[in-house]
Design an enzyme around this catalytic site. Structure first.
Site, PDB file in Angstrom:
ATOM      1  N   GLY A   1       0.832  -1.201   0.000  1.00 57.01           N
ATOM      2  CA  GLY A   1       0.000   0.000   0.000  1.00 57.01           C
ATOM      3  C   GLY A   1       0.864   1.247   0.000  1.00 57.01           C
ATOM      4  O   GLY A   1       1.664   1.456  -0.893  1.00 57.01           O
TER       5      GLY A   1
ATOM      6  N   SER B   1       0.268  -5.536   4.044  1.00 55.92           N
ATOM      7  CA  SER B   1       0.470  -6.194   5.322  1.00 55.92           C
ATOM      8  C   SER B   1       0.349  -5.215   6.465  1.00 55.92           C
ATOM      9  O   SER B   1       0.807  -4.068   6.378  1.00 55.92           O
ATOM     10  CB  SER B   1       1.855  -6.861   5.354  1.00 55.92           C
ATOM     11  OG  SER B   1       2.157  -7.333   6.647  1.00 55.92           O
TER      12      SER B   1
ATOM     13  N   VAL C   1       5.969  10.526   5.955  1.00 61.77           N
ATOM     14  CA  VAL C   1       6.126  11.596   6.932  1.00 61.77           C
ATOM     15  C   VAL C   1       5.535  12.853   6.302  1.00 61.77           C
ATOM     16  O   VAL C   1       4.874  12.799   5.281  1.00 61.77           O
ATOM     17  CB  VAL C   1       7.614  11.811   7.284  1.00 61.77           C
ATOM     18  CG1 VAL C   1       8.159  10.632   8.048  1.00 61.77           C
ATOM     19  CG2 VAL C   1       8.427  12.038   6.012  1.00 61.77           C
TER      20      VAL C   1
ATOM     21  N   LYS D   1       2.669  25.154  -1.691  1.00 67.41           N
ATOM     22  CA  LYS D   1       4.130  25.233  -1.789  1.00 67.41           C
ATOM     23  C   LYS D   1       4.511  26.009  -3.039  1.00 67.41           C
ATOM     24  O   LYS D   1       4.185  25.603  -4.151  1.00 67.41           O
ATOM     25  CB  LYS D   1       4.725  23.821  -1.832  1.00 67.41           C
ATOM     26  CG  LYS D   1       6.230  23.770  -2.034  1.00 67.41           C
ATOM     27  CD  LYS D   1       6.698  22.324  -2.116  1.00 67.41           C
ATOM     28  CE  LYS D   1       8.167  22.220  -2.468  1.00 67.41           C
ATOM     29  NZ  LYS D   1       8.601  20.811  -2.621  1.00 67.41           N
TER      30      LYS D   1
ATOM     31  N   PRO E   1      12.396  28.400  -7.178  1.00 67.63           N
ATOM     32  CA  PRO E   1      10.967  28.675  -7.391  1.00 67.63           C
ATOM     33  C   PRO E   1      10.331  27.694  -8.364  1.00 67.63           C
ATOM     34  O   PRO E   1      11.014  27.082  -9.196  1.00 67.63           O
ATOM     35  CB  PRO E   1      10.999  30.079  -8.006  1.00 67.63           C
ATOM     36  CG  PRO E   1      12.252  30.059  -8.834  1.00 67.63           C
ATOM     37  CD  PRO E   1      13.244  29.211  -8.062  1.00 67.63           C
TER      38      PRO E   1
ATOM     39  N   VAL F   1       2.159 -11.707   2.207  1.00 70.09           N
ATOM     40  CA  VAL F   1       2.542 -12.561   1.087  1.00 70.09           C
ATOM     41  C   VAL F   1       3.673 -13.471   1.544  1.00 70.09           C
ATOM     42  O   VAL F   1       4.727 -13.007   1.970  1.00 70.09           O
ATOM     43  CB  VAL F   1       2.986 -11.712  -0.128  1.00 70.09           C
ATOM     44  CG1 VAL F   1       3.454 -12.624  -1.264  1.00 70.09           C
ATOM     45  CG2 VAL F   1       1.855 -10.816  -0.590  1.00 70.09           C
TER      46      VAL F   1
ATOM     47  N   THR G   1      10.886  14.883  -5.176  1.00 66.95           N
ATOM     48  CA  THR G   1      10.574  14.289  -6.481  1.00 66.95           C
ATOM     49  C   THR G   1       9.984  12.881  -6.411  1.00 66.95           C
ATOM     50  O   THR G   1       9.636  12.317  -7.443  1.00 66.95           O
ATOM     51  CB  THR G   1      11.848  14.231  -7.338  1.00 66.95           C
ATOM     52  OG1 THR G   1      12.890  13.571  -6.592  1.00 66.95           O
ATOM     53  CG2 THR G   1      12.321  15.628  -7.704  1.00 66.95           C
TER      54      THR G   1
END
Length: 501
Positions: free
Chosen positions: A14, A41, A49, A80, A100, A188, A347
């Site tokens: 997930g 799981s 975070v 942002k 920027p 799994v 990124t």
């Protein structure tokens, strides 16, 4: 060859990557009657975070027809405008700079900035620091949200977000389940292959065998399907990027919520500060070759001061690098299972998004082995381009206070393409032309490359000469524009958030 969209897809894992994968595939193939199952799981914690994004995430939510007022409150999200890079250098006038997000408003300013930076490279004393030339910097300084008061004025200014990545995963999970996805909490225990080497099924502890036409590996650094089962080798970026660990500490939010990320260089890495509506997400990315986890935690606590006195620390390790084949056999690796670059420019989700969007686009035509090869080459070029931009921060740093910063400058190995860029800049070559020849513009705009070189004071004759900080005409024009329309077009960041919340 075939262009048949898989009818049965199993996503293993997930987290944000897994639920972004489920969301994009459910939307893209909603008319194809695709059955999607996600297995995750309870035993595996979420890395998430406080996190930032690039403007690409706006495209993600727009694609899914999810309004900001729907998802932002659920994820404690803020706007942002860019990133402050503080204390990355010792050159007077170039100790810090702002990266920027480029907007349609910046055409005039960017043109003037590039001209000034090129002139400075030729030895002419110019205002070559990027900050004054870009609207996003002025918005961040004025604590303005990059949005119009009146939505009918349109989105002329680009922006990203800050958000709680664990909450984003939960938001996307609940939405995907409403759209018909099957969600299983299970472990799994085994992966079964066909005689041809494709994955045929996964064996789970409680739900038994689960088969599918296609599998997506979102198992994080464990890389259960792609790495451990299909044995796809991992290419480390250790010789380029030294950081391999992080420690995080949440702190209370201030009265003002600044629409920008702050990246502050410390003794052996850098600390992020990401404003959410309910707290700051703070962390210290560092190299264990130069400092221990205990020392890193103490340095971060010292940096944050009393605000972090009672905050619990969380330690993470990072596997920095990538695999070569992100699409192999009937499996696609997404997120940490395909690779990771430290979060200096936020990124991670952009890579996830591009991995999935380009995968979906491949099915517009008959799919062949050549399709997979071209796809993998594209994703590798994307990741390597981002890596080079991140490495540039370290190679151009001018700090001399620790062995870490000197090693980053003197021992980190640039790629051939990055080495050519640095040489071109230093030797007064046509930097813009080389950027386009290398096709770097599709990862980072040329203006971003000029921002990092100029923002970090890569002007050899300025090593002991303070930068010219006299306001330029373009800076005054931008400030005047901001002042004149500030009450009409932009709104206080916190007030803007209150509209959603």
């Amino acid at each position: 060859m075939q262009n048949q969209v898989p009818k049965q897809i199993v996503i293993v894992g997930g987290g944000t990557a897994g639920w972004m994968a489920a969301s994009i595939l459910l939307h893209a193939w909603k008319t194809h009657q695709v059955e999607i199952t996600l297995v995750e799981s309870e035993d595996i914690g979420i890395i998430g975070v406080g996190e930032g994004s690039t403007p690409a995430l706006r495209k993600f939510f727009s694609y899914l027809h999810i309004a900001e007022k729907e998802w932002m409150p659920a994820c404690n999200a803020t706007y942002k405008a860019g990133i402050y890079f503080d204390n990355w250098g010792e050159t007077p006038g170039y100790e810090s700079y702002f990266h920027p997000f480029y907007t349609a408003w910046d055409q005039e300013g960017a043109y003037a900035f590039v001209a000034a930076a090129n002139s400075q490279r030729l030895g002419n004393n110019q205002q070559a620091h990027p900050n004054p030339y870009f609207l996003a910097y002025h918005l961040a300084q004025a604590n303005k949200a990059p949005l119009p008061v009146d939505p009918q004025l349109g989105n002329q200014v680009n922006y990203g977000y800050h958000f709680d990545s664990a909450l984003l995963g939960k938001f996307l999970r609940d939405r995907a389940k409403q759209l018909g996805l099957t969600h299983l909490i299970d472990n799994v225990e085994q992966v079964t292959l066909t005689a041809e080497g494709d994955i045929s099924s996964i064996q789970t502890r409680q739900h038994g065998s689960i088969g599918a036409d296609f599998f997506i590996d979102c198992t994080g650094f464990a890389s259960l399907l792609m790495g451990k089962t299909l044995l796809e080798p991992f290419l480390s970026f250790k010789e380029n990027l030294f950081n391999d660990a992080a420690v995080t500490l949440p702190t209370a939010i201030d009265e003002e919520i600044v629409p920008a990320t702050r990246s502050t260089a410390l003794g052996y890495g850098w600390a992020w500060k990401i404003p959410l509506t309910n707290r700051y997400g703070n962390g210290y990315v560092y190299s264990r070759d130069f400092i221990s986890p205990e020392q890193a935690e103490q340095e971060l606590r010292n940096h944050l001061g009393d605000a972090a006195k009672d905050s619990p620390a969380r330690h993470l390790t990072m596997r920095v690098g990538r695999i070569h084949n992100h699409w192999k056999k009937n499996c696609l690796a997404v997120g940490l299972s395909q690779g990771f670059i430290e979060p200096l420019e936020a990124t991670a989700l952009a890579i996830v998004q591009s991995t999935l969007e380009n995968f979906v686009d491949c099915f517009d035509q008959p799919v062949s082995e050549t399709t997979k090869e071209n796809y993998n080459n594209y994703i590798n070029e994307l990741i390597d381009g981002i890596r080079d931009y991140i490495v540039t921060h370290y190679l151009l740093n001018t700090r001399t206070d620790t062995t870490y910063w000197r090693a980053c400058r003197e021992q980190a190995k640039p790629s051939t393409k990055l080495e050519a860029l640095i040489s071109c800049w230093d030797n007064q070559g046509d930097f813009m032309d080389l950027l386009f020849k290398q096709q770097r513009a599709k990862v980072y705009k040329p203006e971003s490359w000029f921002c990092i070189f100029a923002g970090m004071g890569r002007f050899t004759h300025l090593r002991t000469t303070k930068a010219n900080i006299t306001p330029t005409n373009i800076e005054l024009t931008l400030q005047e524009k901001l002042n004149n329309i500030g009450n009409l077009y932009f709104i206080d960041h916190k007030k803007r958030l209150n509209i959603h919340y």
